[in-house]
Design a protein around this motif. Structure first.
Motif, mmCIF file in Angstrom:
data_model
loop_
_atom_site.group_PDB
_atom_site.id
_atom_site.type_symbol
_atom_site.label_atom_id
_atom_site.label_comp_id
_atom_site.label_asym_id
_atom_site.label_seq_id
_atom_site.Cartn_x
_atom_site.Cartn_y
_atom_site.Cartn_z
ATOM 1 N N PRO A 1 65.201 26.373 -11.724
ATOM 2 C CA PRO A 1 64.960 25.074 -12.380
ATOM 3 C C PRO A 1 66.196 24.176 -12.362
ATOM 4 O O PRO A 1 66.084 22.975 -12.113
ATOM 5 C CB PRO A 1 64.593 25.471 -13.821
ATOM 6 N N ASP A 2 67.372 24.772 -12.609
ATOM 7 C CA ASP A 2 68.617 23.992 -12.602
ATOM 8 C C ASP A 2 68.910 23.470 -11.200
ATOM 9 O O ASP A 2 69.335 22.323 -11.026
ATOM 10 C CB ASP A 2 69.803 24.846 -13.068
ATOM 11 N N PHE B 1 53.455 28.230 -9.628
ATOM 12 C CA PHE B 1 54.253 27.230 -8.944
ATOM 13 C C PHE B 1 53.428 25.986 -8.611
ATOM 14 O O PHE B 1 53.892 24.864 -8.753
ATOM 15 C CB PHE B 1 54.802 27.879 -7.664
ATOM 16 N N SER B 2 52.183 26.202 -8.179
ATOM 17 C CA SER B 2 51.383 25.057 -7.731
ATOM 18 C C SER B 2 51.003 24.141 -8.897
ATOM 19 O O SER B 2 50.886 22.929 -8.726
ATOM 20 C CB SER B 2 50.150 25.505 -6.940
ATOM 21 N N SER B 3 50.827 24.689 -10.109
ATOM 22 C CA SER B 3 50.511 23.784 -11.219
ATOM 23 C C SER B 3 51.766 23.020 -11.656
ATOM 24 O O SER B 3 51.665 21.867 -12.096
ATOM 25 C CB SER B 3 49.841 24.518 -12.385
ATOM 26 N N GLU C 1 59.424 21.455 -15.151
ATOM 27 C CA GLU C 1 58.153 22.184 -15.317
ATOM 28 C C GLU C 1 58.359 23.686 -15.183
ATOM 29 O O GLU C 1 57.790 24.462 -15.945
ATOM 30 C CB GLU C 1 57.128 21.722 -14.268
ATOM 31 N N LEU C 2 59.156 24.091 -14.216
ATOM 32 C CA LEU C 2 59.368 25.528 -14.005
ATOM 33 C C LEU C 2 60.158 26.140 -15.155
ATOM 34 O O LEU C 2 59.925 27.275 -15.545
ATOM 35 C CB LEU C 2 60.085 25.788 -12.676
ATOM 36 N N ARG C 3 61.075 25.355 -15.742
ATOM 37 C CA ARG C 3 61.847 25.871 -16.872
ATOM 38 C C ARG C 3 60.930 26.090 -18.073
ATOM 39 O O ARG C 3 61.057 27.063 -18.802
ATOM 40 C CB ARG C 3 62.969 24.904 -17.243
#
Ligand code: ADP
Ligand code: MG
Length: 204
Positions: free
Chosen positions: A62-63, A104-106, A94-96
């Motif tokens: 994420p970073d 991943f796709s959402s 979003e990933l964090r």
């Protein structure tokens, strides 16, 4: 969540290489319906990210994505800079925030929606969104990497039939029809480079 440093490093280099190889083509597309700088802008952005590849690749994913997004905003410039930058920065956020079950796709879907809000644009407006949404859809359906790349390329070609509703190309109205959108093309090139790399990537 940790990025796999070697994987991210390779992806950054694959993106830089495809944009460098196609920079003149992207400028030519942009000369037809814009101001002719898209290849130069994208090349500058990818080179700026490449210059910090080693430090970025060692960060948690994420970073790393947020940092890449920030670098793209500052280096690409034009209309595309804030849009590609938003995509990567939102993807990082979003990933964090993602729970384990959120895939991943959402996260990508949320990030693309943020790009659409930022550009006040919609699918069918003849922009990079016309590649991003089909790519996300293909990813959500878990298509093989080669099929996702093919979707991206076909989606970019389909922008030729569209009338530009956003950005410089929109000033041309109907005269924008018949030309592939440069942003859609760079997006397809990057998608193809990423898919090809992931297809061939075999961690040792
Ligand atoms: P500029 O138009 O400032 O010269 P670029 O040439 O680098 O910037 O990028 C042009 C591309 O940016 C277009 O081909 C299109 O895909 C994308 N674009 C421009 N405006 C928008 C917008 N409002 N929403 C989504 N994409 C846009
Ligand atoms: Mg331009």
């Amino acid at each position: 969540m940790l990025a796999e440093p070697v994987l991210l490093m390779g992806l950054i280099e694959a993106c830089r290489a495809t944009i460098a190889a196609n920079s003149e083509h992207l400028c030519a597309l942009d000369r037809a319906i814009g101001d002719g700088d898209h290849g130069t802008n994208m090349r500058r952005g990818c080179e700026a990210v490449s210059a910090e590849n080693a430090s970025v690749s060692s960060l948690p994913l994420p970073d790393a994505l947020e940092k890449i997004g920030l670098t793209l905003v500052m280096s690409i410039g034009g209309a595309a800079g804030p849009l590609y930058g938003t995509l990567l920065m939102e993807m990082g956020r979003e990933l964090r925030a993602a729970e384990e079950e959120k895939d991943f796709s959402s996260a990508l879907k949320q990030a693309i929606n943020a790009v659409a809000r930022r550009g006040r644009s919609h699918p069918g407006d003849k922009t990079l969104l016309d590649v991003l949404y089909p790519v996300q859809d293909a990813l959500a359906h878990r298509l093989p990497w080669t099929d996702i790349a093919r979707h991206a390329e076909r989606s970019a070609e389909l922008t030729a039939a569209m009338r530009a509703m956003r950005g410089r190309a929109s000033y041309l109205g109907d005269r924008s029809i018949g030309h592939v959108d440069p942003g859609a093309s760079s997006c397809a090139l990057l998608t193809t480079a990423i898919c090809r790399y992931l297809e061939e990537y075999r961690p040792v």
